[in-house]
Enzyme design. Structure first.
Site, PDB file in Angstrom:
ATOM      1  N   ASN A   1      58.498  -3.272  42.352  1.00 29.55           N
ATOM      2  CA  ASN A   1      57.910  -4.255  43.397  1.00 29.55           C
ATOM      3  C   ASN A   1      56.779  -3.810  44.034  1.00 29.55           C
ATOM      4  O   ASN A   1      57.070  -3.047  44.996  1.00 29.55           O
ATOM      5  CB  ASN A   1      59.101  -4.908  44.371  1.00 29.55           C
ATOM      6  CG  ASN A   1      58.439  -6.268  44.587  1.00 29.55           C
ATOM      7  OD1 ASN A   1      57.610  -6.898  43.849  1.00 29.55           O
ATOM      8  ND2 ASN A   1      59.069  -6.785  45.709  1.00 29.55           N
TER       9      ASN A   1
ATOM     10  N   HIS B   1      70.639 -16.347  48.279  1.00 27.97           N
ATOM     11  CA  HIS B   1      70.191 -15.894  49.557  1.00 27.97           C
ATOM     12  C   HIS B   1      70.206 -17.247  50.524  1.00 27.97           C
ATOM     13  O   HIS B   1      69.040 -17.943  50.161  1.00 27.97           O
ATOM     14  CB  HIS B   1      68.874 -15.106  49.434  1.00 27.97           C
ATOM     15  CG  HIS B   1      68.883 -13.899  49.106  1.00 27.97           C
ATOM     16  ND1 HIS B   1      67.546 -12.897  49.184  1.00 27.97           N
ATOM     17  CD2 HIS B   1      69.822 -12.743  48.728  1.00 27.97           C
ATOM     18  CE1 HIS B   1      67.740 -11.871  48.856  1.00 27.97           C
ATOM     19  NE2 HIS B   1      68.978 -11.678  48.659  1.00 27.97           N
TER      20      HIS B   1
ATOM     21  N   TYR C   1      63.743 -10.611  59.019  1.00 26.04           N
ATOM     22  CA  TYR C   1      63.684 -10.350  57.516  1.00 26.04           C
ATOM     23  C   TYR C   1      64.480 -11.372  56.862  1.00 26.04           C
ATOM     24  O   TYR C   1      65.613 -12.068  57.319  1.00 26.04           O
ATOM     25  CB  TYR C   1      64.547  -8.940  57.372  1.00 26.04           C
ATOM     26  CG  TYR C   1      64.690  -8.953  55.858  1.00 26.04           C
ATOM     27  CD1 TYR C   1      65.984  -9.135  55.236  1.00 26.04           C
ATOM     28  CD2 TYR C   1      63.505  -8.885  55.026  1.00 26.04           C
ATOM     29  CE1 TYR C   1      65.970  -9.247  53.871  1.00 26.04           C
ATOM     30  CE2 TYR C   1      63.944  -8.824  53.524  1.00 26.04           C
ATOM     31  CZ  TYR C   1      65.060  -9.218  53.227  1.00 26.04           C
ATOM     32  OH  TYR C   1      65.215  -9.081  51.814  1.00 26.04           O
TER      33      TYR C   1
ATOM     34  N   ASP D   1      72.146  -8.665  55.453  1.00 25.83           N
ATOM     35  CA  ASP D   1      71.096  -7.666  55.244  1.00 25.83           C
ATOM     36  C   ASP D   1      70.529  -7.305  56.647  1.00 25.83           C
ATOM     37  O   ASP D   1      69.687  -8.083  57.111  1.00 25.83           O
ATOM     38  CB  ASP D   1      70.385  -8.052  54.172  1.00 25.83           C
ATOM     39  CG  ASP D   1      69.649  -6.945  53.506  1.00 25.83           C
ATOM     40  OD1 ASP D   1      69.078  -6.971  52.524  1.00 25.83           O
ATOM     41  OD2 ASP D   1      69.522  -5.782  54.040  1.00 25.83           O
TER      42      ASP D   1
ATOM     43  N   HIS E   1      68.592  -4.813  56.730  1.00 25.72           N
ATOM     44  CA  HIS E   1      67.346  -4.202  56.260  1.00 25.72           C
ATOM     45  C   HIS E   1      66.626  -2.866  56.956  1.00 25.72           C
ATOM     46  O   HIS E   1      65.395  -2.970  57.257  1.00 25.72           O
ATOM     47  CB  HIS E   1      66.338  -5.476  56.156  1.00 25.72           C
ATOM     48  CG  HIS E   1      65.367  -5.498  54.876  1.00 25.72           C
ATOM     49  ND1 HIS E   1      64.133  -4.950  54.747  1.00 25.72           N
ATOM     50  CD2 HIS E   1      66.010  -5.856  53.524  1.00 25.72           C
ATOM     51  CE1 HIS E   1      63.613  -5.163  53.557  1.00 25.72           C
ATOM     52  NE2 HIS E   1      64.436  -5.660  52.732  1.00 25.72           N
TER      53      HIS E   1
ATOM     54  N   GLU F   1      74.528  -4.959  54.864  1.00 25.26           N
ATOM     55  CA  GLU F   1      73.745  -4.335  54.199  1.00 25.26           C
ATOM     56  C   GLU F   1      72.540  -3.458  54.838  1.00 25.26           C
ATOM     57  O   GLU F   1      72.164  -4.010  55.906  1.00 25.26           O
ATOM     58  CB  GLU F   1      73.206  -5.118  53.239  1.00 25.26           C
ATOM     59  CG  GLU F   1      72.196  -4.413  52.132  1.00 25.26           C
ATOM     60  CD  GLU F   1      71.502  -5.475  51.188  1.00 25.26           C
ATOM     61  OE1 GLU F   1      72.106  -6.852  51.057  1.00 25.26           O
ATOM     62  OE2 GLU F   1      70.672  -5.315  50.281  1.00 25.26           O
TER      63      GLU F   1
ATOM     64  N   GLU G   1      69.488  -0.163  47.350  1.00 28.61           N
ATOM     65  CA  GLU G   1      68.555  -0.692  46.780  1.00 28.61           C
ATOM     66  C   GLU G   1      67.241   0.014  46.517  1.00 28.61           C
ATOM     67  O   GLU G   1      66.620   0.026  45.740  1.00 28.61           O
ATOM     68  CB  GLU G   1      68.349  -2.197  47.144  1.00 28.61           C
ATOM     69  CG  GLU G   1      67.757  -2.246  48.620  1.00 28.61           C
ATOM     70  CD  GLU G   1      67.459  -3.466  49.231  1.00 28.61           C
ATOM     71  OE1 GLU G   1      68.497  -4.359  48.965  1.00 28.61           O
ATOM     72  OE2 GLU G   1      66.501  -3.952  49.298  1.00 28.61           O
TER      73      GLU G   1
ATOM     74  N   ARG H   1      74.088  -0.256  45.822  1.00 28.39           N
ATOM     75  CA  ARG H   1      73.417  -1.303  45.553  1.00 28.39           C
ATOM     76  C   ARG H   1      72.054  -0.770  44.453  1.00 28.39           C
ATOM     77  O   ARG H   1      71.337  -1.389  44.434  1.00 28.39           O
ATOM     78  CB  ARG H   1      72.714  -1.453  46.699  1.00 28.39           C
ATOM     79  CG  ARG H   1      73.627  -2.365  47.765  1.00 28.39           C
ATOM     80  CD  ARG H   1      73.483  -3.800  47.674  1.00 28.39           C
ATOM     81  NE  ARG H   1      72.341  -4.568  48.019  1.00 28.39           N
ATOM     82  CZ  ARG H   1      71.614  -5.395  47.498  1.00 28.39           C
ATOM     83  NH1 ARG H   1      72.408  -6.196  46.286  1.00 28.39           N
ATOM     84  NH2 ARG H   1      70.565  -6.098  47.572  1.00 28.39           N
TER      85      ARG H   1
ATOM     86  N   HIS I   1      71.478  -4.423  43.037  1.00 31.59           N
ATOM     87  CA  HIS I   1      70.365  -5.241  43.657  1.00 31.59           C
ATOM     88  C   HIS I   1      69.834  -6.197  42.621  1.00 31.59           C
ATOM     89  O   HIS I   1      69.888  -5.960  41.356  1.00 31.59           O
ATOM     90  CB  HIS I   1      69.136  -4.314  43.786  1.00 31.59           C
ATOM     91  CG  HIS I   1      68.020  -4.675  44.639  1.00 31.59           C
ATOM     92  ND1 HIS I   1      66.998  -3.847  44.773  1.00 31.59           N
ATOM     93  CD2 HIS I   1      67.957  -5.556  45.569  1.00 31.59           C
ATOM     94  CE1 HIS I   1      66.011  -4.667  45.528  1.00 31.59           C
ATOM     95  NE2 HIS I   1      66.718  -5.532  46.067  1.00 31.59           N
TER      96      HIS I   1
ATOM     97  N   GLU J   1      73.850  -9.380  43.260  1.00 30.66           N
ATOM     98  CA  GLU J   1      72.846 -10.430  43.966  1.00 30.66           C
ATOM     99  C   GLU J   1      72.114 -11.000  42.680  1.00 30.66           C
ATOM    100  O   GLU J   1      71.565 -10.465  41.638  1.00 30.66           O
ATOM    101  CB  GLU J   1      71.913  -9.340  44.553  1.00 30.66           C
ATOM    102  CG  GLU J   1      70.679 -10.285  45.328  1.00 30.66           C
ATOM    103  CD  GLU J   1      69.873  -9.139  46.045  1.00 30.66           C
ATOM    104  OE1 GLU J   1      70.001  -8.015  45.712  1.00 30.66           O
ATOM    105  OE2 GLU J   1      69.342  -9.546  46.988  1.00 30.66           O
TER     106      GLU J   1
HETATM  107  C1  CS2 Z   1      66.282  -7.479  49.757  1.00 29.17           C
HETATM  108  C2  CS2 Z   1      65.202  -7.217  48.903  1.00 29.17           C
HETATM  109  O1  CS2 Z   1      67.609  -8.522  48.022  1.00 29.17           O
HETATM  110  C3  CS2 Z   1      67.521  -7.441  49.115  1.00 29.17           C
HETATM  111  O2  CS2 Z   1      68.858  -7.281  49.400  1.00 29.17           O
HETATM  112  O3  CS2 Z   1      66.569  -6.100  50.653  1.00 29.17           O
HETATM  113  O4  CS2 Z   1      64.837  -8.385  48.490  1.00 29.17           O
HETATM  114  C4  CS2 Z   1      63.926  -6.549  49.330  1.00 29.17           C
HETATM  115  O5  CS2 Z   1      63.429  -6.848  50.339  1.00 29.17           O
HETATM  116  C5  CS2 Z   1      63.010  -6.575  48.117  1.00 29.17           C
HETATM  117  O6  CS2 Z   1      63.566  -6.098  46.984  1.00 29.17           O
HETATM  118  C6  CS2 Z   1      61.847  -5.564  48.286  1.00 29.17           C
HETATM  119  O7  CS2 Z   1      61.067  -5.623  47.439  1.00 29.17           O
HETATM  120 MG    MG Z   2      68.594  -5.621  50.758  1.00 28.16          MG
END
Ligand code: CS2
Ligand code: MG
Length: 408
Positions: free
Chosen positions: A37, A122, A160, A215, A217, A241, A267, A288, A317, A344
């Site tokens: 990404n 989400h 976030y 999350d 983050h 997370e 992730e 993840r 992820h 997810e």
């Molecule tokens: C996030 C991700 O989905 C999640 O758990 O941490 O969406 C993350 O922000 C993105 O993959 C970043 O590219």
């Molecule tokens: Mg995440």
């Protein structure tokens, strides 16, 4: 049997998917995903400039030797660009192998351990009221599990996973378009004061059965993460997370001493070497990683097997940036894995995306049901692909109030 050629496509509806197609002398082709990404051109270049020239003429059935050739033969090992690039090759070779066997991929792993795999969406909101509406929306869609993120009153800018628009409760994806990142300001103290009681109010409103995930983050220091995890224990989260950056795998030992909240990390990892201590020391409850970033099916399956020895379950992820190809590979692993946890699930699912990646994997009632078609169970429409081209993007960058560069 020989590989006769390979093509790389960068682009897609709303996302720059990096799609690899490997052709063989028996007409069977395989598909793989190298989407990193906001850095998509890099694995694409690695494939075109280095890996594909070394693929031509090899037997596509020798996926292990090809994986080792690209991992060890690169000399400088690992990293998200390389692991995404030859992960796509690995995915495509498994696709070819399963098509030759006329079996869906999960049969080659050991068959099904479950019919449906639980997924989570989400839920998001610019404030707690919006977030509650978003959770209700996803519950009405049949989801049994939701990740919950909401705006923090007084937070300068960097909450976030939330939309800046009140009432936008289904999609928080900010437009990553443009190579210069948006800069946001974060305040951990505000977050730590507000989020625990917000999570408690969500649990109180939706009762004990809803699986609630949150999350962090990577935003907290280890001590702060331990304090936060301890405070939210009564909420009985499905998982917390990325509470703190896991480059320092030891940081989780401190958190583990202070809280029993289930922890999910991985992730941003691209190899088993990033997470084997977390798994072997049982410092996490869910791993993840994702197939498109962590070296493909072969390497992720090794991580899943190590995790199974240590009571660690999968939580692959599956963010909006993930290609339906990656999600398909994960659907096969989710059907097989004896230590499956949750998936997810945020593939765009738009008609454009479905036209580009025709597939009969099915999501219904908060569960994914894997395709029984031979191979990955997803195809790729090259004529559709011509509609899309690469658009540069970048993740936001986060700073603290005093300007210190922080974790997005
Ligand atoms: C996030 C991700 O989905 C999640 O758990 O941490 O969406 C993350 O922000 C993105 O993959 C970043 O590219
Ligand atoms: Mg995440």
């Amino acid at each position: 049997m020989k590989i006769t050629g390979a093509k790389v496509f960068v682009g897609g509806p709303g996302k720059n998917y990096v799609t690899l197609k490997i052709m063989t002398d028996q007409g069977v082709y395989g598909l793989g995903d190298a989407t990193l990404n906001n850095r998509e051109t890099l694995p694409a270049a690695y494939l075109q400039d280095y890996l594909i020239p070394n693929l031509i003429g090899r037997d596509p059935r020798n996926s292990e030797d090809i994986w080792q050739f690209f991992y060890r033969g690169a000399y400088f090992r690992r990293g998200p660009i390389a692991m995404a690039a030859f992960g796509a090759i690995d995915m495509a070779l498994w696709d070819i192998k399963a098509k030759l066997a006329d079996m869906p991929l999960f049969q080659l792993f050991g068959g099904k351990s479950r019919e449906g795999a639980m997924v989570y969406a989400h839920a998001t909101g610019s404030d707690l009221e919006d977030l509650m509406d978003s959770i209700s929306y996803y519950q009405e869609q049949g989801y049994k599990a939701v990740r919950v993120q909401c705006g923090i009153p007084g937070m300068p800018t960097a909450c976030y996973g939330v939309s800046e628009t009140k009432g936008d409760v289904k999609n928080y994806i900010t437009d990553f378009r443009g190579i210069i990142p948006k800069e946001e300001v974060w305040d951990s103290a505000l977050y730590m004061r507000y989020m625990p009681q917000a999570l408690a109010r969500i649990r109180e409103r939706f009762g004990p059965d809803l699986h609630i995930l949150h999350d962090v983050h990577h935003r907290l220091l280890p001590r702060e993460a331990a304090e936060f995890a301890k405070e939210v224990e009564p909420v009985r989260l499905f998982w917390l997370e990325d509470p703190t950056p896991a480059d320092d795998q030891d940081a989780l030992k401190f958190l583990r001493q202070h809280s029993t909240v289930p922890i999910a990390i991985g992730e941003v990892f691209n190899s088993i070497w990033d997470c084997h201590e977390l798994i072997q020391n049982e410092l996490i409850d869910y791993i993840r990683v994702c197939v498109s970033l962590a070296g493909g099916i072969t390497h992720v399956k090794r991580i899943v097997d190590l995790a199974a020895m240590h009571h660690v379950r999968t939580g692959f992820h599956g963010a909006p940036s993930h290609s339906p190809l990656c999600m398909a590979a994960q659907a096969h692993l989710n059907a097989w894995a004896p230590n499956f946890g949750i998936q997810e699930y945020l593939v765009l699912g738009t008609p454009e995306c479905d036209a580009l990646f025709p597939s009969d994997h099915r999501m219904e009632g908060g569960m994914v049901y894997v395709s029984d078609a031979p191979g990955l169970g997803v195809d790729f429409d090259e004529s559709e692909a011509e509609r899309y081209s690469y658009k540069p993007g970048s993740h936001p960058v986060v700073r603290l109030e005093d300007g210190t560069l922080w974790n997005y």
